[in-house]
Design a protein around this motif. Structure first.
Motif, PDB file in Angstrom:
ATOM      1  N   ALA A 134      50.987  34.466  40.809  1.00 13.64           N
ATOM      2  CA  ALA A 134      49.669  34.097  40.298  1.00 13.64           C
ATOM      3  C   ALA A 134      49.264  34.973  39.110  1.00 13.64           C
ATOM      4  N   LEU A 135      49.529  36.279  39.203  1.00 15.13           N
ATOM      5  CA  LEU A 135      49.174  37.180  38.103  1.00 15.13           C
ATOM      6  C   LEU A 135      50.006  36.884  36.865  1.00 15.13           C
ATOM      7  N   SER A 136      51.281  36.555  37.047  1.00 12.62           N
ATOM      8  CA  SER A 136      52.126  36.195  35.907  1.00 12.62           C
ATOM      9  C   SER A 136      51.591  34.946  35.207  1.00 12.62           C
ATOM     10  N   ASP A 137      51.105  33.984  35.989  1.00 18.97           N
ATOM     11  CA  ASP A 137      50.507  32.783  35.406  1.00 18.97           C
ATOM     12  C   ASP A 137      49.240  33.130  34.638  1.00 18.97           C
ATOM     13  N   LEU A 138      48.436  34.051  35.168  1.00 15.96           N
ATOM     14  CA  LEU A 138      47.233  34.498  34.457  1.00 15.96           C
ATOM     15  C   LEU A 138      47.592  35.134  33.115  1.00 15.96           C
ATOM     16  N   VAL A 139      48.622  35.973  33.110  1.00 13.48           N
ATOM     17  CA  VAL A 139      49.042  36.632  31.870  1.00 13.48           C
ATOM     18  C   VAL A 139      49.413  35.591  30.814  1.00 13.48           C
ATOM     19  N   ARG A 140      50.139  34.564  31.224  1.00 11.03           N
ATOM     20  CA  ARG A 140      50.515  33.495  30.287  1.00 11.03           C
ATOM     21  C   ARG A 140      49.285  32.706  29.842  1.00 11.03           C
ATOM     22  N   TYR A 141      48.456  32.341  30.799  1.00 13.30           N
ATOM     23  CA  TYR A 141      47.298  31.490  30.519  1.00 13.30           C
ATOM     24  C   TYR A 141      46.321  32.173  29.559  1.00 13.30           C
ATOM     25  N   ALA A 142      46.100  33.465  29.771  1.00 10.68           N
ATOM     26  CA  ALA A 142      45.136  34.196  28.946  1.00 10.68           C
ATOM     27  C   ALA A 142      45.765  34.803  27.697  1.00 10.68           C
ATOM     28  N   GLY A 143      47.081  34.686  27.544  1.00 11.24           N
ATOM     29  CA  GLY A 143      47.754  35.239  26.375  1.00 11.24           C
ATOM     30  C   GLY A 143      47.681  36.755  26.308  1.00 11.24           C
ATOM     31  N   ARG A 162      51.815  42.066  27.761  1.00 13.64           N
ATOM     32  CA  ARG A 162      52.385  42.767  28.912  1.00 13.64           C
ATOM     33  C   ARG A 162      52.622  44.249  28.632  1.00 13.64           C
ATOM     34  N   ARG A 163      52.721  44.646  27.391  1.00 14.31           N
ATOM     35  CA  ARG A 163      53.009  46.041  27.057  1.00 14.31           C
ATOM     36  C   ARG A 163      51.806  46.762  26.460  1.00 14.31           C
ATOM     37  N   ASP A 164      50.653  46.124  26.525  1.00 14.47           N
ATOM     38  CA  ASP A 164      49.432  46.715  25.973  1.00 14.47           C
ATOM     39  C   ASP A 164      48.864  47.716  26.978  1.00 14.47           C
ATOM     40  N   ARG A 165      49.301  48.955  26.891  1.00 15.71           N
ATOM     41  CA  ARG A 165      48.904  49.973  27.877  1.00 15.71           C
ATOM     42  C   ARG A 165      47.403  50.237  27.867  1.00 15.71           C
ATOM     43  N   ALA A 166      46.794  50.203  26.690  1.00 16.56           N
ATOM     44  CA  ALA A 166      45.356  50.446  26.605  1.00 16.56           C
ATOM     45  C   ALA A 166      44.579  49.364  27.346  1.00 16.56           C
ATOM     46  N   PHE A 167      45.031  48.117  27.230  1.00 15.94           N
ATOM     47  CA  PHE A 167      44.370  47.009  27.919  1.00 15.94           C
ATOM     48  C   PHE A 167      44.448  47.202  29.431  1.00 15.94           C
ATOM     49  N   TRP A 168      45.643  47.447  29.941  1.00 12.03           N
ATOM     50  CA  TRP A 168      45.819  47.547  31.389  1.00 12.03           C
ATOM     51  C   TRP A 168      45.195  48.819  31.953  1.00 12.03           C
ATOM     52  N   ALA A 169      45.171  49.890  31.166  1.00 10.23           N
ATOM     53  CA  ALA A 169      44.574  51.138  31.645  1.00 10.23           C
ATOM     54  C   ALA A 169      43.069  51.017  31.827  1.00 10.23           C
ATOM     55  N   SER A 170      42.440  50.062  31.147  1.00  3.78           N
ATOM     56  CA  SER A 170      40.995  49.854  31.289  1.00  3.78           C
ATOM     57  C   SER A 170      40.690  48.639  32.161  1.00  3.78           C
ATOM     58  N   THR A 171      41.681  48.253  32.987  1.00  2.00           N
ATOM     59  CA  THR A 171      41.548  47.100  33.876  1.00  2.00           C
ATOM     60  C   THR A 171      41.686  47.549  35.323  1.00  2.00           C
ATOM     61  N   ALA A 172      40.774  47.104  36.173  1.00  2.00           N
ATOM     62  CA  ALA A 172      40.873  47.360  37.610  1.00  2.00           C
ATOM     63  C   ALA A 172      41.366  46.092  38.305  1.00  2.00           C
ATOM     64  N   VAL A 173      42.105  46.271  39.383  1.00  2.80           N
ATOM     65  CA  VAL A 173      42.605  45.144  40.168  1.00  2.80           C
ATOM     66  C   VAL A 173      42.038  45.243  41.580  1.00  2.80           C
ATOM     67  N   PHE A 174      41.337  44.185  42.000  1.00  2.00           N
ATOM     68  CA  PHE A 174      40.737  44.140  43.330  1.00  2.00           C
ATOM     69  C   PHE A 174      41.479  43.106  44.180  1.00  2.00           C
ATOM     70  N   PRO A 175      42.225  43.523  45.196  1.00  2.00           N
ATOM     71  CA  PRO A 175      42.827  42.553  46.116  1.00  2.00           C
ATOM     72  C   PRO A 175      41.754  41.906  46.994  1.00  2.00           C
ATOM     73  N   CYS A 176      41.859  40.598  47.168  1.00  2.00           N
ATOM     74  CA  CYS A 176      40.945  39.850  48.033  1.00  2.00           C
ATOM     75  C   CYS A 176      41.787  39.223  49.140  1.00  2.00           C
ATOM     76  N   LEU A 177      41.603  39.695  50.368  1.00  4.70           N
ATOM     77  CA  LEU A 177      42.520  39.384  51.457  1.00  4.70           C
ATOM     78  C   LEU A 177      41.758  39.055  52.733  1.00  4.70           C
ATOM     79  N   SER A 178      42.513  38.684  53.759  1.00 10.73           N
ATOM     80  CA  SER A 178      41.982  38.540  55.112  1.00 10.73           C
ATOM     81  C   SER A 178      42.542  39.662  55.975  1.00 10.73           C
TER      82      SER A 178
END
Length: 366
Positions: free
Chosen positions: A76-85, A88-104
């Motif tokens: 799903a995340l790989s599809d998001l990366v493609r969809y949003a353009g 993948r190597r933009d370290r500054a972008f990912w370093a300022s991004t938080a990831v929240f898992p949503c689970l049961s």
């Protein structure tokens, strides 16, 4: 803060990306299949019949536990990366991004806390390693309340982005109800749809990734904004299904009232209905409570009809489907109501609002 939805990715039984999955949802396509679990049936010569659900075919064969969740979430995340353009190597972008898992939370008591902690600590690092993405901003919060997890995470994301600790948040919603232990748990509680019990759920599995940013930041970097998420509210249903109650609709009516505010009419809604009569009674009770002030669709769109019950991924599927309805031009208005209800009592609702440039985005994405 109004949140901009600037990226989406999905893995479902209807497609391996968000575009095809949402298109199939709109068409009402479904791909049910027998699961490896038998229940009693007096209509069959053998006395048993296979439970029917909505399992992913092929990709997840042989995987379970953390490996299964990692595989699904990474897709799903790989599809998001493609969809949003995204780079993948933009370290500054990912370093300022938080990831929240949503689970049961684990449904089987013998799995309990150990598996829950395993998912909290290892799922996101495993997904990033699988996709060879740079590290993200610290250890993101985990939301483990099932169906309402995504809307709860969106509610928390607004505050996190307002505080300025990160510039964007990715929600990773993944769940599977088709494993043998999960189906047994559902069967023991009388929640399954079977030949002997036509009112019940069909187990499903899916993963969705959503990218959220503050509107100012999204405009600054020229992100595609197909939709905004606004008026997110969370609450609690005192008579939860986990307590074997039918649900008074009081908690759901409360969050809907706050989300809708002064809006009298909302032409379209995505509802968290899955075939269980207790959920239908909860929605019906909420409609009665709101009938004097709001005019809502009696029969909301229900992704579970095509995908089965997808647990914690259900809210993200509804949001993605609403956003794609703006892109493709078949939404009935400029706002879509989305609501979720967890078995443990958490309820939440939000408005998905049409983005700035749907026609331009449609030409780029389809």
């Amino acid at each position: 803060m109004r949140l901009a939805l600037t990226g989406m990715g999905m893995l479902s039984t209807l497609g391996d990306d968000v575009v095809s999955s949402c298109a199939a949802l709109r068409c009402g396509i479904a791909r049910p299949a027998p699961l490896r679990f038998d229940v009693y049936s007096e209509d069959e010569e053998e006395g048993v019949v296979r439970v029917v659900g909505h399992p992913l075919q092929g990709l997840t064969n042989g995987f379970e536990g953390l490996g299964l969740y990692t595989l699904m979430a990474a897709h799903a995340l790989s599809d998001l990366v493609r969809y949003a353009g995204l780079g993948r190597r933009d370290r500054a972008f990912w370093a300022s991004t938080a990831v929240f898992p949503c689970l049961s939370r684990p449904r089987m008591e013998d799995l309990g806390i150990p598996f829950e902690e395993l998912l909290r600590k290892r799922l996101v690092p495993a997904v990033l390693a699988e996709l060879e993405l740079p590290g993200v901003s610290g250890q993101g919060r985990s939301f483990m309340s099932g169906h309402a997890s995504v809307l709860e995470a969106i509610h928390a994301s607004g505050q996190v982005l307002f505080d300025g600790g990160v510039k964007r948040v990715i929600l990773l919603a993944v769940d599977s109800l088709v494993g043998g232990d999960d189906v047994m748990w559902l069967a023991q509680r009388g929640m399954l749809k079977t030949p002997e019990r036509p009112v019940g759920l069909m187990p499903g599995q899916a993963a969705v990734a959503l990218l959220l940013e503050g509107e100012v930041e999204a405009r600054r970097r020229g992100a595609r904004m197909e939709a905004f998420i606004d008026a997110v509210h969370v609450g609690v249903e005192p008579d939860s299904r986990e307590r074997r109650k039918s649900g008074s609709g009081l908690g759901l009516a409360g969050v809907l009232t706050r989300t809708l505010a002064s809006r009298r009419v909302v032409p379209e809604a995505y509802g968290d209905l899955n075939g269980e009569d207790s959920r239908a009674r909860e929605w019906g009770s909420a409609l009665v409570r709101l009938s004097g002030t709001h005019d809502l669709p009696v029969a909301p769109r229900c992704p579970a009809i095509s995908l089965g019950d997808t647990g914690s991924a259900s809210g993200a599927i509804a949001i993605a489907a609403a956003a794609r309805s703006f892109v493709r031009g078949y939404a009935k208005g400029a706002e879509v109501l989305v609501w979720s209800s967890s078995d443990s009592g958490e309820v939440a609702s939000a408005l998905v609002v049409q983005g700035d440039r749907p026609e331009r985005v449609a030409r780029r994405s389809d």
